[in-house]
Write a protein that holds these residues in place. Structure first.
Motif, PDB file in Angstrom:
ATOM      1  N   VAL B 135       0.830  -1.211   0.000  1.00 26.67           N
ATOM      2  CA  VAL B 135       0.000   0.000   0.000  1.00 26.67           C
ATOM      3  C   VAL B 135       0.863   1.259   0.000  1.00 26.67           C
ATOM      4  O   VAL B 135       0.354   2.364   0.202  1.00 26.67           O
ATOM      5  CB  VAL B 135      -0.988   0.042   1.192  1.00 26.67           C
ATOM      6  CG1 VAL B 135      -1.955  -1.118   1.118  1.00 26.67           C
ATOM      7  CG2 VAL B 135      -0.242   0.047   2.523  1.00 26.67           C
ATOM      8  N   ARG B 155      -4.331   4.010   4.424  1.00 25.40           N
ATOM      9  CA  ARG B 155      -3.586   2.987   3.699  1.00 25.40           C
ATOM     10  C   ARG B 155      -3.144   1.870   4.649  1.00 25.40           C
ATOM     11  O   ARG B 155      -3.188   0.695   4.307  1.00 25.40           O
ATOM     12  CB  ARG B 155      -2.376   3.606   2.984  1.00 25.40           C
ATOM     13  CG  ARG B 155      -2.814   4.216   1.649  1.00 25.40           C
ATOM     14  CD  ARG B 155      -1.652   4.617   0.822  1.00 25.40           C
ATOM     15  NE  ARG B 155      -1.145   5.929   1.241  1.00 25.40           N
ATOM     16  CZ  ARG B 155       0.031   6.401   0.866  1.00 25.40           C
ATOM     17  NH1 ARG B 155       0.806   5.694   0.087  1.00 25.40           N
ATOM     18  NH2 ARG B 155       0.410   7.586   1.282  1.00 25.40           N
ATOM     19  N   LEU B 189      -6.131   3.160  -4.950  1.00 25.93           N
ATOM     20  CA  LEU B 189      -5.574   1.970  -4.305  1.00 25.93           C
ATOM     21  C   LEU B 189      -6.585   0.821  -4.338  1.00 25.93           C
ATOM     22  O   LEU B 189      -6.242  -0.320  -4.657  1.00 25.93           O
ATOM     23  CB  LEU B 189      -5.174   2.306  -2.860  1.00 25.93           C
ATOM     24  CG  LEU B 189      -4.553   1.181  -2.040  1.00 25.93           C
ATOM     25  CD1 LEU B 189      -3.303   0.634  -2.717  1.00 25.93           C
ATOM     26  CD2 LEU B 189      -4.213   1.672  -0.644  1.00 25.93           C
TER      27      LEU B 189
END
Lengths: 420, 244
Positions: B135, B155, B189
């Motif tokens: 991440v 994250r 993401l």
């Protein structure tokens, strides 16, 4: 998992240092109190056992009571209207002579002392006390460090000799050796008494316990009783006296026999007063009992402080859990079971208690040692007592941690996640 | 059983204060199926029952009526302890407010679900490092949440959600507390994880704009799914920062 929980608990405690310290303080004080009281109690017990084997323990007290009274403690039968004591009602040296003569097989001696009070030696002052050998043996641990003690001849003839304490020897004559053979000139009410210093003694500092049990006898200059009696300001009248038995004598039997003898010969025709006896051994035993009781009471108080400390832990845990509601919700969402959460907070409580009790044991040992040395007794805390109090604090951790931990475990994850 | 079905909700009702005069029905018979590898969003205004539905999907709560099959496991009959286990193994939560454990490093936070799964400390540390690397937080593993920005926290939270390789990622307003550019990064993401790793994601949001990016959009209103349509208007780099 356990290791993780322990590390987690430690990091939580570290994050709230002040709070953790204050919480632990309760446990620290509780454990320290319990341990130091154990040490003191043990020391007092040892001391009474020691006293049991000293001349003090072979001592019987005689005193005068009213005819109607059972014993000295019998206040109910004390009669105000009974006539006041006359000279002939008191004990006298005649009494002592007779007793020493008739009971020489069982009696070590009768303690005769006469305090002449404070006297002036130049600008210094000194207490002078007339003693016979028996009386001297009851004056604490006296060791002649220079010269010699008073001889039996000097005792019998009432020679003007004196043994003085180390401190006075130094302050009056500069040194212990310098004092020997010197003449001690004491003045009281313009009357001059001269004694030849034959010895200097050293006395172990009297313990607080000794003070409590027998009263302090201080460090006077000792002169033969027979000598002091000649300059006595008081008459040959004694309200009380103590006799010391030979070793391995049945004290109660001897006391009864002595009492009978006195009452039959000296108080037979007395219309108001008689002699009564108190055996110190019994008194010591009851002192021992009182000490045990006192120890129990103090232990109870210490235990209460431990409980209060435990409640403090519980309180902090409840607060901490409320503060960390969200965290608990998160943990549950991430898969922590109720058991995981309970374990986490229980371990936190146990760690607080364990660290607290470890510090408490240390502090208690120091405090106990310090206080017993102050009281002149020697107490020890056995490993067993330490183990017991530490395991108690663990149990406390579990006991007081359980409610908050269960509260945390039972939290609904949805509500906990939403908690603001 | 269709093995591609990860989530199978049938006629789900949720009532509160059951048996009291205040009885309240929040969900009125929801039917929902999510297949492996899907990126689904559930949109709805406040009070539409989004959170309640999310709680049920996340096995945090049981429906009053209906059937719920998660990866072949019957959730409705599972006991509390079993639910904990299911959450641990099958579901990765991403919250609006990150919900990282304070005072614990990013690494510790990612290790947490693995700790509850009973994985050895050596293994979970290794995996946590990998996930944080994935991440883009590889250089911050020793930082605690209060040393991280909102985006960084989220994250870490996503890495944590992936820890036990769950069947689904359940993201509840994951960009809600972030500024638009950071929110964009988080959405990127998610898309990356979905595309490259085939991770099943359920995104719960009130933002239609974000929902449009996902493969399928369900709109919830007053406890019912009122519409279901295809989305998929996502192409990396083409999006302006999402508005919140």
């Amino acid at each position: 998992m356990l290791k993780d929980n322990i590390l987690l608990a430690l990091s939580e405690l570290k994050a709230n240092k002040m709070r953790s310290l204050l919480t632990m303080l309760g446990i620290v004080i509780g454990i320290a109190a319990v341990i130091s009281i154990m040490i003191l109690g043990d020391g007092m017990k040892r001391y009474t056992v020691d006293v049991m084997s000293s001349p003090e323990s072979r001592r019987v007290y005689f005193f005068i009571i009213q005819n109607a009274q059972e014993d000295i403690y019998d206040d109910a039968k004390y009669d105000e209207s009974v006539r006041e004591m006359r000279r002939s009602d008191y004990f006298s040296s005649k009494t002592f002579d007779k007793l020493q003569e008739s009971f020489s097989d069982r009696l070590e001696g009768i303690s005769l002392d006469r305090d002449l009070g404070q006297m002036k030696v130049g600008s210094e002052s000194i207490n002078v006390c007339g003693v016979n050998p028996t009386a001297l043996s009851l004056k604490g641990e006296i060791k002649v460090i220079a010269g010699r003690g008073i001889s039996s001849d000097e005792y019998n003839k009432g020679k003007a000799v004196v043994i003085i304490p180390e401190k006075k020897a130094k302050s009056l004559y500069g040194s212990v050796e310098n004092a020997l053979g010197r003449s001690l000139e004491c003045k009281k009410n313009n009357e001059l008494n001269c004694y030849t210093v034959v010895g200097v003694y050293h006395k172990e500092k009297e313990s607080m316990m000794q003070d409590m049990l027998f009263g302090s006898s201080g460090e006077p200059a000792f002169v033969p009783y027979a000598n002091a009696a000649t300059v006595a300001v008081t008459d040959d009248c004694f309200y009380s006296f103590s006799a010391v038995a030979k070793q391995d004598t049945d004290l109660n039997g001897l006391a009864e026999d002595l009492k009978k003898s006195i009452n039959n010969s000296f108080y037979k025709d007395n219309d108001a007063y008689k002699a009564d006896v108190l055996v110190l051994e019994d008194a010591l035993k009851s002192v021992g009992q009182i000490i045990s009781l006192m120890k129990l009471v103090l232990m109870a108080i210490a235990a209460i402080s431990l409980i209060v400390g435990g409640i403090g832990v519980m309180n902090i845990m409840v607060v901490s859990i409320t503060e960390r509601t969200r965290e608990i919700g998160t943990r549950k969402a991430l898969g922590a079971t109720n058991g995981n959460i309970r374990t986490q907070f229980l371990i936190e409580a146990i760690i607080i208690c364990m660290i607290g009790s470890a510090v408490g044991v240390g502090l208690g040992l120091l405090l106990g040692k310090f206080m017993s040395s102050l009281m002149g007794i020697q107490g020890v805390a056995t490993l067993g007592t330490i183990a017991i109090s530490v395991s108690f604090s663990m149990i406390f951790g579990v006991f007081f941690g359980f409610y908050p931990a269960s509260k945390a475990a039972k939290m609904n994850p949805i509500d906990a996640l939403r908690y603001e | 059983m269709n093995s591609s079905k990860v989530i199978d909700l049938r006629k789900i009702y949720k009532r509160f204060y059951v048996g009291t005069p205040n009885e309240l029905e929040i969900l009125h018979g929801i039917d929902l199926t999510v297949n492996r590898g899907e990126f689904v969003s559930i949109v709805g205004a406040s009070g539409s029952g989004k959170s309640t539905l999310m709680n049920i999907i996340g096995a945090l709560d049981r429906p009053t009526l209906g059937e719920y099959n998660l990866n072949g496991i019957d959730i409705c009959s599972a006991k509390d302890g079993e639910l904990s286990h299911i959450r641990n193994k099958q579901i990765g939560f991403v919250f609006q407010t990150y919900n990282l454990i304070p005072r614990n490093t990013a690494l510790k936070n990612v290790e947490l679900p693995m700790m509850y799964a009973g994985i050895s400390s050596h293994k979970r540390r290794k995996r946590a490092e990998e996930l944080l690397e994935m991440v883009g937080m590889g250089d911050r593993i020793k930082h605690t949440p209060d040393e991280l920005s909102g985006g960084q926290k989220q994250r870490v939270a996503i890495a944590r959600a992936l820890a036990n390789e769950p069947s689904i990622i359940l993201a509840d307003e994951p960009t809600g507390a972030l500024d638009s550019s950071t929110g964009r990064m988080i959405m990127d993401l998610f898309h990356k994880l979905h595309r490259e790793r085939g991770i099943t994601i359920i995104l719960i949001t009130h933002s239609n704009e974000l929902a449009e990016e996902t493969g399928r959009i369900l709109t919830l209103m007053d406890g019912r799914i009122i519409s279901e349509r295809r989305g998929g208007a996502y192409a990396e780099g083409q999006h302006t920062p999402c508005a919140q």
